[in-house]
Design a protein around this motif. Sequence first.
Motif, short mmCIF file in Angstrom:
data_model
loop_
_atom_site.label_atom_id
_atom_site.label_comp_id
_atom_site.label_asym_id
_atom_site.label_seq_id
_atom_site.Cartn_x
_atom_site.Cartn_y
_atom_site.Cartn_z
N PHE A 51 0.81 -1.37 -0.13
CA PHE A 51 -0.02 -0.06 0.02
C PHE A 51 0.95 0.92 0.03
O PHE A 51 0.64 2.20 -0.59
CB PHE A 51 -1.00 -0.01 1.43
CG PHE A 51 -1.74 1.26 1.21
CD1 PHE A 51 -3.05 1.11 0.65
CD2 PHE A 51 -1.55 2.28 1.98
CE1 PHE A 51 -3.82 2.36 0.67
CE2 PHE A 51 -2.42 3.68 2.01
CZ PHE A 51 -3.58 3.29 1.20
N VAL A 52 1.91 1.51 0.76
CA VAL A 52 2.83 2.60 0.78
C VAL A 52 3.43 2.63 -0.41
O VAL A 52 3.58 3.78 -0.91
CB VAL A 52 3.67 2.40 2.32
CG1 VAL A 52 4.70 3.34 2.16
CG2 VAL A 52 2.98 2.41 3.49
N GLY A 54 2.85 1.74 -3.43
CA GLY A 54 1.70 2.00 -4.41
C GLY A 54 1.36 3.69 -4.38
O GLY A 54 1.43 4.44 -5.30
N ALA A 55 1.11 4.04 -3.03
CA ALA A 55 1.00 5.48 -2.90
C ALA A 55 2.11 6.38 -3.12
O ALA A 55 2.08 7.40 -3.59
CB ALA A 55 0.74 5.68 -1.36
N SER A 56 3.34 5.71 -2.96
CA SER A 56 4.38 6.58 -3.35
C SER A 56 4.71 6.58 -4.80
O SER A 56 4.93 7.58 -5.31
CB SER A 56 5.82 5.82 -2.71
OG SER A 56 6.87 6.51 -3.21
N ILE A 58 2.31 6.40 -6.90
CA ILE A 58 1.11 7.62 -7.48
C ILE A 58 1.55 9.01 -7.29
O ILE A 58 1.51 9.92 -8.32
CB ILE A 58 0.01 7.13 -6.91
CG1 ILE A 58 -0.63 5.72 -7.56
CG2 ILE A 58 -1.03 8.27 -7.21
CD1 ILE A 58 -2.06 5.49 -6.74
N LYS A 59 1.96 9.33 -6.08
CA LYS A 59 2.60 10.58 -5.70
C LYS A 59 3.68 10.99 -6.62
O LYS A 59 3.80 12.32 -7.13
CB LYS A 59 3.02 10.54 -4.34
CG LYS A 59 3.42 12.03 -3.80
CD LYS A 59 3.68 12.01 -2.38
CE LYS A 59 4.57 13.21 -1.87
NZ LYS A 59 4.78 13.35 -0.46
N VAL A 85 0.27 5.08 -12.87
CA VAL A 85 -0.65 5.28 -12.09
C VAL A 85 -1.28 4.05 -11.58
O VAL A 85 -1.72 3.54 -10.63
CB VAL A 85 -1.66 6.45 -12.25
CG1 VAL A 85 -2.63 6.58 -11.26
CG2 VAL A 85 -0.80 7.82 -12.07
N GLY A 88 0.34 1.79 -9.43
CA GLY A 88 0.40 2.11 -8.17
C GLY A 88 -0.87 1.87 -7.61
O GLY A 88 -0.91 1.51 -6.35
N VAL A 89 -1.87 1.84 -8.36
CA VAL A 89 -3.30 1.59 -7.65
C VAL A 89 -3.33 0.11 -7.49
O VAL A 89 -3.84 -0.49 -6.40
CB VAL A 89 -4.51 1.80 -8.65
CG1 VAL A 89 -5.92 1.47 -8.36
CG2 VAL A 89 -4.60 3.46 -8.66
N MET A 92 -1.80 -0.71 -4.42
CA MET A 92 -2.26 -0.35 -3.13
C MET A 92 -3.72 -1.23 -2.75
O MET A 92 -4.05 -1.35 -1.59
CB MET A 92 -3.03 1.15 -3.38
CG MET A 92 -1.80 1.99 -3.27
SD MET A 92 -2.49 3.72 -3.48
CE MET A 92 -3.40 4.10 -2.01
N ASP A 99 -0.51 -7.15 -6.30
CA ASP A 99 0.76 -6.54 -6.26
C ASP A 99 1.81 -6.90 -7.31
O ASP A 99 2.56 -6.14 -7.62
CB ASP A 99 1.43 -7.07 -4.70
CG ASP A 99 0.78 -6.36 -3.69
OD1 ASP A 99 0.04 -5.29 -3.82
OD2 ASP A 99 1.11 -6.72 -2.63
#
Length: 178
Positions: A51-52, A54-56, A58-59, A85, A88-89, A92, A99
């Motif tokens: 999750f972390v 994926g968020a990274s 996307i950011k 993106v 990344g999703v 997450m 994954d």
Amino acid sequence: MKGSAVVRASRLKRFLPLLVVAYVLLELWLVVAVADLIGWLLVLLLLLAGFVAGASVIKRAGLKAFAAARAGNMPEGEARTAVTVAGGVLLMVPGFLTDVLGLLCLLPPVAKRLQRVPMGLLRRGPLGDAVRLQEQVRMHRPDGKVVPGEVIHEDGTPTDRYDYSRRDDAQGRGELRE
């Protein structure tokens, strides 16, 4: 041709719930099997790390696209950003299968092939809002002024006036208003 597309869409709607249930059961089975091998605490840490990560991803992709738009440069491609993106999703979403799919989207050879997916499919899919936002950011200059151009309606007729405010139509998706 159009009739076959309608038949395909109705088949997809018919089998989509079955596919979702099969996916969820497969993910649950994978999580339990991996937890039996390495333990539940490590599985939870791996899911949290996904999750972390994926968020990274996307950011970083979003910041890179906004920085390129602010500098007045065209991003290397909206398709590349959309694939990043999507990766990344997928990272997450809890589960090991997603994954793996997310990591595949981030590998350059796979990402290059996925970039060939027509942008029209991405605009209609779950990433549609992100793709439309990216297109709107690219329409503006770094100083905030709108790039001059001509707006063409879906029926092919041009218009001189265009209001860039958004409205929500009956289907709940935002569109530009005339």
